[in-house]
Write an enzyme that holds these catalytic residues in place. Structure first.
Site, PDB file in Angstrom:
ATOM      1  N   THR A 192     -62.657  14.753 -31.443  1.00 14.33           N
ATOM      2  CA  THR A 192     -62.669  15.146 -30.212  1.00 14.33           C
ATOM      3  C   THR A 192     -63.217  16.883 -31.046  1.00 14.33           C
ATOM      4  O   THR A 192     -62.503  17.598 -30.915  1.00 14.33           O
ATOM      5  CB  THR A 192     -62.013  15.005 -28.956  1.00 14.33           C
ATOM      6  OG1 THR A 192     -61.743  13.811 -28.730  1.00 14.33           O
ATOM      7  CG2 THR A 192     -62.759  15.791 -27.978  1.00 14.33           C
ATOM      8  N   ASN A 212     -55.839  11.159 -24.456  1.00 22.33           N
ATOM      9  CA  ASN A 212     -55.142   9.967 -25.269  1.00 22.33           C
ATOM     10  C   ASN A 212     -53.438  10.483 -25.737  1.00 22.33           C
ATOM     11  O   ASN A 212     -52.714   9.449 -25.574  1.00 22.33           O
ATOM     12  CB  ASN A 212     -55.735  10.693 -26.805  1.00 22.33           C
ATOM     13  CG  ASN A 212     -56.462   9.429 -27.071  1.00 22.33           C
ATOM     14  OD1 ASN A 212     -56.944   8.763 -26.369  1.00 22.33           O
ATOM     15  ND2 ASN A 212     -56.879  10.023 -28.043  1.00 22.33           N
ATOM     16  N   CYS A 268     -55.192  12.273 -35.562  1.00 17.60           N
ATOM     17  CA  CYS A 268     -56.324  12.449 -35.592  1.00 17.60           C
ATOM     18  C   CYS A 268     -57.018  12.877 -34.446  1.00 17.60           C
ATOM     19  O   CYS A 268     -58.481  12.712 -34.689  1.00 17.60           O
ATOM     20  CB  CYS A 268     -57.434  11.821 -36.601  1.00 17.60           C
ATOM     21  SG  CYS A 268     -57.038  12.012 -38.646  1.00 17.60           S
ATOM     22  N   ASP A 269     -56.542  12.572 -33.062  1.00 21.11           N
ATOM     23  CA  ASP A 269     -57.270  12.484 -32.073  1.00 21.11           C
ATOM     24  C   ASP A 269     -56.496  12.835 -31.217  1.00 21.11           C
ATOM     25  O   ASP A 269     -56.516  12.090 -29.477  1.00 21.11           O
ATOM     26  CB  ASP A 269     -58.168  10.962 -32.128  1.00 21.11           C
ATOM     27  CG  ASP A 269     -59.128  12.072 -30.870  1.00 21.11           C
ATOM     28  OD1 ASP A 269     -59.477  12.910 -30.851  1.00 21.11           O
ATOM     29  OD2 ASP A 269     -59.635  10.652 -30.177  1.00 21.11           O
ATOM     30  N   VAL A 270     -55.447  13.709 -31.169  1.00 16.60           N
ATOM     31  CA  VAL A 270     -55.127  13.921 -29.760  1.00 16.60           C
ATOM     32  C   VAL A 270     -55.529  14.567 -28.803  1.00 16.60           C
ATOM     33  O   VAL A 270     -55.632  15.696 -29.223  1.00 16.60           O
ATOM     34  CB  VAL A 270     -53.157  14.102 -30.720  1.00 16.60           C
ATOM     35  CG1 VAL A 270     -52.536  15.118 -29.053  1.00 16.60           C
ATOM     36  CG2 VAL A 270     -52.706  14.367 -31.634  1.00 16.60           C
TER      37      VAL A 270
END
Length: 351
Positions: free
Chosen positions: A145, A112, A106-108
């Site tokens: 993001t 990260n 959910c936040d690649v």
């Protein structure tokens, strides 16, 4: 209510919010770790630490990263010349492992993807930050993001692991051209950038998207639904948002990546890379390439360093040992605990 009670209530609310986020992360890390007995190589070395007091929240003790840095910071000096196919290979492996567990990161994004050590060749990276990760069977709680959100997320549709592949595609394209692909400050900005470069999402998604009307005007012509992106002027009058032209690199199509890339490789390698990015960024989630197919794409099969093993640590490695006497407390927690000890049993501080 006494002033001290109000202050305590504020602290308790903040602690509750932190606990909800932390407990989700703990559950995710434990779930991932429990699945890795046979492949002990995945989560970053973290140690879960607990307070001795049952009233105070669980805390993380994070080991220092040393010289490790996000790929977003290393990109200026790393880029395509330093083993770009290998970076893609490692991230595809990471998504493949998460997919096998039914997990969505959910936040690649570049921030990260951590460069383990920029010196050795080939470049080693790891996927980090599992604070938003959840199982596909759990209710959607996506707050990732904005720049890397997939079209189905912007449209408010149900999503799958395919959103991670979209985010990885946007990330890889960003590293290739040197600038963020869709750097909008508002969901409309991001959707407008997507439409300008890739065209609108398929009608079948626009027809059922709960948020479609936030971005598009729909009309029915000759029995067919047609959709046109709302103008910035209409968006400003409806929502008060003023569209910002924030893109440093403007692509008329993803094929333009070839002309923007700073690459000394062959044209075929660049063409294979763009083909892979286009497959990763298909507007319809069901048509997006899967991690296993990424690993078999010509860009990785032909250009991955030949001496690289196919079984590599791609998520950060976990040490899940619990240390009962390893306590990490903050001054605020200590003060809160002290106040709590003075509260008479059964007293409701919310009154």
């Amino acid at each position: 209510m006494m002033k001290r009670d109000l202050k305590l209530n504020q602290r308790l609310r903040r602690m509750s919010q932190k606990w909800n986020t932390t407990s989700i992360l703990i559950q995710t890390l434990r779930r991932l770790a429990s699945q890795q007995i046979e492949r002990k190589r995945h989560l970053k070395n973290r140690r879960l630490r607990r307070h001795s007091s049952p009233r105070v929240e669980t805390c993380f003790g994070l080991h220092p990263l040393g010289q490790k840095r996000p790929l977003a910071l290393a990109g200026g000096s790393v880029g395509m010349e330093l083993d770009y196919p290998y970076v893609q290979f490692q991230m595809a492996n990471a998504l493949l492992h998460l997919e096998s567990l039914g997990m969505i990161h959910c936040d690649v994004k570049p921030e990260n993807i951590m460069v383990v050590d920029p010196q050795p060749w080939p470049l080693k990276v790891k996927l980090i930050d599992f604070g938003l990760t959840h199982h596909i069977s759990e209710p959607p709680t996506f707050h990732g993001t904005l720049w890397y959100k997939a079209p189905e997320v912007l449209l408010g549709l149900a999503y799958t692991e395919a959103i991670d592949m979209w985010s990885l595609g946007v990330t890889m394209a960003q590293l290739a051209v040197g600038e963020p692909l869709y750097p909008g400050d508002h969901p409309y900005d991001v959707m407008k950038f997507i439409v300008e470069t890739q065209g609108p999402p398929p009608d079948c998604l626009l027809r059922v998207g709960p948020n479609t009307n936030r971005y598009f005007n729909g009309r029915r012509i000759d029995g067919q639904d047609t959709w046109t992106l709302k103008t910035p002027e209409l968006i400003k009058s409806q929502y008060g948002h003023e569209f910002q032209k924030s893109r440093e690199v403007i692509l008329k199509s993803l094929d333009d990546i070839m002309e923007k890339m700073d690459i000394s490789k062959s044209r075929k390698e660049g063409s294979d890379f763009v083909d892979l990015v286009k497959r990763m960024m298909c507007l319809h989630m069901d048509e997006r390439i899967r991690p296993a197919d990424v690993l078999n794409h010509p860009f990785l099969v032909e250009y991955k360093p030949p001496d690289v093993a196919d079984d590599l640590p791609v998520l950060a490695e976990e040490n899940s040992d619990m240390a009962e006497d390893d306590i990490a407390t903050s001054q605020e927690d200590a003060e809160t605990a002290a106040i709590l000890s003075e509260v008479p049993p059964g007293e409701n501080l919310e009154e």
